[in-house]
Motif scaffolding. Structure first.
Motif, PDB file in Angstrom:
ATOM      1  N   ARG A 110      10.918  -2.266 -28.790  1.00 58.75           N
ATOM      2  CA  ARG A 110      10.181  -3.590 -28.781  1.00 58.75           C
ATOM      3  C   ARG A 110       8.903  -3.379 -29.315  1.00 58.75           C
ATOM      4  NH1 ARG A 110      12.468  -7.200 -25.548  1.00 58.75           N
ATOM      5  NH2 ARG A 110      11.573  -8.692 -26.819  1.00 58.75           N
ATOM      6  N   CYS A 137      15.282  -8.948 -35.886  1.00 62.89           N
ATOM      7  CA  CYS A 137      15.512  -9.855 -35.016  1.00 62.89           C
ATOM      8  C   CYS A 137      15.284 -11.356 -35.546  1.00 62.89           C
ATOM      9  CB  CYS A 137      14.625  -9.655 -33.580  1.00 62.89           C
ATOM     10  SG  CYS A 137      12.885  -9.310 -34.055  1.00 62.89           S
ATOM     11  N   TYR A 193       9.389   1.331 -24.344  1.00 65.86           N
ATOM     12  CA  TYR A 193      10.574   0.384 -24.970  1.00 65.86           C
ATOM     13  C   TYR A 193      10.587   0.638 -26.493  1.00 65.86           C
ATOM     14  CZ  TYR A 193      10.150  -1.928 -20.524  1.00 65.86           C
ATOM     15  OH  TYR A 193      10.011  -2.173 -18.789  1.00 65.86           O
ATOM     16  N   LEU A 196       4.569 -13.446 -20.013  1.00 57.48           N
ATOM     17  CA  LEU A 196       5.323 -14.732 -19.617  1.00 57.48           C
ATOM     18  C   LEU A 196       4.528 -16.091 -19.931  1.00 57.48           C
ATOM     19  CD1 LEU A 196       7.549 -13.161 -16.734  1.00 57.48           C
ATOM     20  CD2 LEU A 196       8.094 -13.706 -19.024  1.00 57.48           C
ATOM     21  N   ASP A 217      12.444 -12.559 -36.348  1.00 53.90           N
ATOM     22  CA  ASP A 217      11.191 -13.167 -35.607  1.00 53.90           C
ATOM     23  C   ASP A 217      10.344 -13.561 -36.887  1.00 53.90           C
ATOM     24  OD1 ASP A 217      11.926 -12.861 -33.036  1.00 53.90           O
ATOM     25  OD2 ASP A 217      10.258 -11.375 -32.669  1.00 53.90           O
ATOM     26  N   ASN A 248       3.872 -16.811 -23.413  1.00 54.71           N
ATOM     27  CA  ASN A 248       5.091 -16.921 -24.118  1.00 54.71           C
ATOM     28  C   ASN A 248       5.274 -18.564 -23.938  1.00 54.71           C
ATOM     29  OD1 ASN A 248       7.630 -16.659 -25.518  1.00 54.71           O
ATOM     30  ND2 ASN A 248       8.438 -16.953 -23.070  1.00 54.71           N
ATOM     31  N   LYS A 249       5.194 -18.951 -22.827  1.00 61.12           N
ATOM     32  CA  LYS A 249       5.379 -20.356 -22.340  1.00 61.12           C
ATOM     33  C   LYS A 249       4.380 -21.349 -23.187  1.00 61.12           C
ATOM     34  CE  LYS A 249       5.863 -21.774 -17.975  1.00 61.12           C
ATOM     35  NZ  LYS A 249       6.118 -21.619 -16.615  1.00 61.12           N
ATOM     36  N   GLY A 272       9.946 -16.488 -32.243  1.00 59.22           N
ATOM     37  CA  GLY A 272      10.084 -15.020 -31.947  1.00 59.22           C
ATOM     38  C   GLY A 272      10.408 -15.001 -30.522  1.00 59.22           C
ATOM     39  N   CYS A 273      10.518 -13.602 -29.987  1.00 61.75           N
ATOM     40  CA  CYS A 273      10.680 -13.371 -28.425  1.00 61.75           C
ATOM     41  C   CYS A 273       9.567 -13.337 -27.735  1.00 61.75           C
ATOM     42  CB  CYS A 273      11.197 -11.938 -28.487  1.00 61.75           C
ATOM     43  SG  CYS A 273      10.025 -10.863 -28.910  1.00 61.75           S
ATOM     44  N   ALA A 274       9.472 -13.517 -26.488  1.00 64.27           N
ATOM     45  CA  ALA A 274       8.508 -13.429 -25.812  1.00 64.27           C
ATOM     46  C   ALA A 274       7.158 -12.445 -26.101  1.00 64.27           C
ATOM     47  CB  ALA A 274       8.746 -13.230 -24.317  1.00 64.27           C
ATOM     48  N   ILE A 275       7.808 -11.256 -26.290  1.00 66.30           N
ATOM     49  CA  ILE A 275       6.938 -10.181 -26.880  1.00 66.30           C
ATOM     50  C   ILE A 275       6.217 -10.580 -27.904  1.00 66.30           C
ATOM     51  CG2 ILE A 275       6.339  -7.747 -27.046  1.00 66.30           C
ATOM     52  CD1 ILE A 275       7.247  -8.442 -24.243  1.00 66.30           C
ATOM     53  N   LEU A 284       7.220  -4.468 -18.612  1.00 65.01           N
ATOM     54  CA  LEU A 284       6.877  -5.094 -19.918  1.00 65.01           C
ATOM     55  C   LEU A 284       6.733  -6.712 -19.571  1.00 65.01           C
ATOM     56  CD1 LEU A 284       6.663  -4.979 -22.946  1.00 65.01           C
ATOM     57  CD2 LEU A 284       9.073  -5.237 -23.042  1.00 65.01           C
ATOM     58  N   TYR A 285       7.294  -7.152 -18.947  1.00 66.43           N
ATOM     59  CA  TYR A 285       7.187  -8.688 -18.901  1.00 66.43           C
ATOM     60  C   TYR A 285       6.383  -9.002 -17.768  1.00 66.43           C
ATOM     61  CZ  TYR A 285      10.913  -8.795 -22.156  1.00 66.43           C
ATOM     62  OH  TYR A 285      11.517  -8.751 -23.315  1.00 66.43           O
ATOM     63  N   GLN A 286       5.192  -8.789 -17.971  1.00 70.30           N
ATOM     64  CA  GLN A 286       3.863  -9.098 -16.885  1.00 70.30           C
ATOM     65  C   GLN A 286       3.798 -10.545 -16.949  1.00 70.30           C
ATOM     66  OE1 GLN A 286       1.449  -6.564 -15.833  1.00 70.30           O
ATOM     67  NE2 GLN A 286       2.284  -4.670 -16.759  1.00 70.30           N
TER      68      GLN A 286
END
Lengths: 405, 153
Positions: free
Chosen positions: B128, B41, B125, B15, B43, B18-19, B66-69, B9-11
């Protein structure tokens, strides 16, 4: 010391691999795993002992009634109640609180009266009182907590006044792990004749509880957080209250006689147990208590204390981790935020390594608000968890951090 | 790309977004503004659009936490939709929805997802999926109603 490897053998799920990695189960504050003995006992009931209780005159029903009532006695002894009539079976700790809110609340709480709860309460000890407030116009007052996650006892004492008709609080916080000084809290309330409800959901599996020593008026907990099945909760209430309180649900089993004009209610505890009770769940809960006693509560308590200390120290040495809930007196429930990484990302990445934790607000949104975080990651430990599980958690957290660099 | 990498998921792309989320800002005088919220959550995403008279998305941006996704999904959404027509945006939402629910065969169907295909593993997932779809649900609501709040629940 607990023989953790021996205990682990009682929980077959711990032999599972999740995503190809051995399961490390750290969500015990949500629900505990179930030992073979509990599941076998339920299986035995369903396959060989099924009957409805309290009515049949045949052998199976009589035996079922005896087994069911034996658990009531077991719980009475387990929490030190004075009489089996003070032990009421519900479907959950939540339902137990709702029963008190509905029955006690509507009878003894009036418009303008106050109910004291704490800032660390689970939603189950907030919402039933809010519903009552909306209905009758009473008020909820919130006892604040300090930065470590302990109740501000001085402020609590100041909040006590004759308008307060109930104090209701957690024994152990599911979000922070804090152990509340319930004896002191009850004594202070009782000086003004204010009754106290204690939610012991996170306490009874790891803490010696004696409701008569505590002198609490109500004590609630659920079965599935003490190695028993879901769908079963317990309400302890002092007989003097239970006898005076009106029934919660109406139906069979809670009556002595029914005509279309008038119903005479059954005695306690049956007055509060309408309909066929969760028989298998009660029998399973009895087996769970046997399991706890076979390991020994004092040993379980020392194990919990040791893990709480070890985990607090270990997590606090990890750069970037902010532990939420650092009370000196706490159970091994660790809520934390880790740098800027969102708890759901942490939760998913831990899961890929076989580690099960809870992420989110843990049904305690006011606690999240108190600490100005939208959510936390929570790792909660039980009898089958070791210090190595904490080390593993930290090791995987470090690799999560690397990926988010 | 082997099976386990494809399932990941976290390709890197996720990431990275997200950053450094793209178009992470407010738009003054937007034609559409919507708040997307996931109460489970916490978000929160604010999505802003500026659509011209020909129904072309002239500018699109977001803010929120929110989360990275959810963050990378919102970032990729804004990158993908800038310059697209409303009709194209709706088409992409339908395709992205199929991708999230595992109904799309990326090899076979003639999709227009481009970089959005990075979310192809997410159907594994289930908890998610809502993170990835939050910004898109906000978009759908914006196109429908203009300005309001939308929740995933």
């Amino acid at each position: 010391m607990l023989d953790i490897n021996k205990i682990k053998n009682d929980f077959p799920i711990l032999k599972r691999e999740i995503h190809g990695k051995p399961l490390v189960y750290l969500d015990n504050a949500a629900t505990t795993l179930k030992p073979v003995s509990v599941v076998e006992r339920i299986r035995q009931y369903y396959l060989m002992e099924t009957s409805n209780i309290h009515r049949g005159v045949y052998y199976l029903s009589e035996q079922g009634t005896l087994a069911f009532e034996a658990v009531r006695k077991k719980i009475k002894d387990f929490i030190g109640a004075g009489d089996t009539s003070e032990i009421i079976f519900t479907k959950s700790a939540t339902e137990s609180i709702n029963l008190v809110a509905h029955s006690f609340g509507r009878t003894y709480i009036k418009e303008g009266d106050e109910i004291l709860i704490t800032e660390m309460e689970h939603h189950s000890n907030i919402v039933p009182w809010q519903m009552l407030c909306q209905e009758i116009g009473c008020l909820i007052k919130v006892i604040p907590i300090d930065d470590e996650g302990s109740i501000r006892f001085d402020q609590y004492e100041e909040m006590l006044n004759p308008k307060v008709k109930l104090v209701s609080l957690l024994h152990v916080s599911n979000a922070l792990g804090s152990i509340n000084p319930v004896k002191k809290i009850i004594d202070s309330a009782h000086r003004l004749n204010i009754p106290v409800l204690i939610d012991g959901t996170q306490a009874v599996s790891n803490t010696h509880v004696n409701v008569r020593e505590l002198d609490c008026d109500f004590y609630v907990f659920s079965g599935h957080k003490i190695f028993g099945p879901t769908g079963i909760g317990v309400l302890y209430g002092k007989a003097s209250w239970l006898e005076a309180m009106p029934p919660f649900l109406g139906g069979g089993d809670m009556i002595l006689s029914v005509t279309f004009e008038k119903t005479i209610y059954n005695h306690i505890p049956y007055k509060f147990e309408a309909g066929t009770p969760p028989i298998a769940e009660v029998i399973g809960l009895g087996s769970a208590i046997d399991y706890i006693l076979s390991i020994g509560l004092p040993l379980i308590t020392s194990h919990a204390e040791e893990l709480a200390l070890y985990g607090t120290q270990a997590l606090q040495t990890v750069p970037g981790i902010r532990l939420i809930g650092t009370a000196a007196n706490k159970r091994p429930i660790f809520s934390f935020v880790f740098e800027e990484i969102h708890p759901h990302d942490i939760g998913t990445l831990l899961d890929r390594q076989g580690i099960a934790v809870r992420t989110g607000h843990h049904c305690t949104q006011p606690v999240m608000h108190r600490y100005q975080v939208p959510a936390t990651t929570r790792a909660s430990f039980s009898i089958y968890n070791s210090k190595e599980d904490m080390d593993k958690l930290i090791q995987v957290l470090m690799s999560v951090k690397d990926r988010f660099k | 790309m082997n099976a386990s990498e494809r399932d990941e998921l976290y390709q890197e792309l996720i990431l990275e977004h997200n950053k450094k989320p793209r178009n992470y800002r407010k738009i003054d005088n937007p034609s559409h503004a919507v708040e997307g919220y996931n109460p489970i959550c916490g978000d929160h995403i604010y999505l802003y659009l500026k659509m011209d008279e020909n129904k072309i998305i002239e500018d699109i941006a977001f803010e929120g936490s929110g989360c990275a996704i959810s963050k990378s999904s919102a970032s990729l959404l804004t990158m993908t939709l800038k310059g697209k027509t409303e009709q194209e945006a709706r088409q992409l939402f339908a395709e992205f929805h199929d991708l999230l629910t595992g109904k799309m065969d990326l090899q076979k169907s003639g999709h227009h997802l481009g970089k959005l295909a990075v979310f192809s593993g997410i159907w594994q997932y289930p908890s998610r999926i809502k993170c990835a779809s939050l910004a898109w649900h906000a978009l759908e609501s914006a196109l429908k109603d203009g300005k309001k709040q939308v929740s995933t629940e």
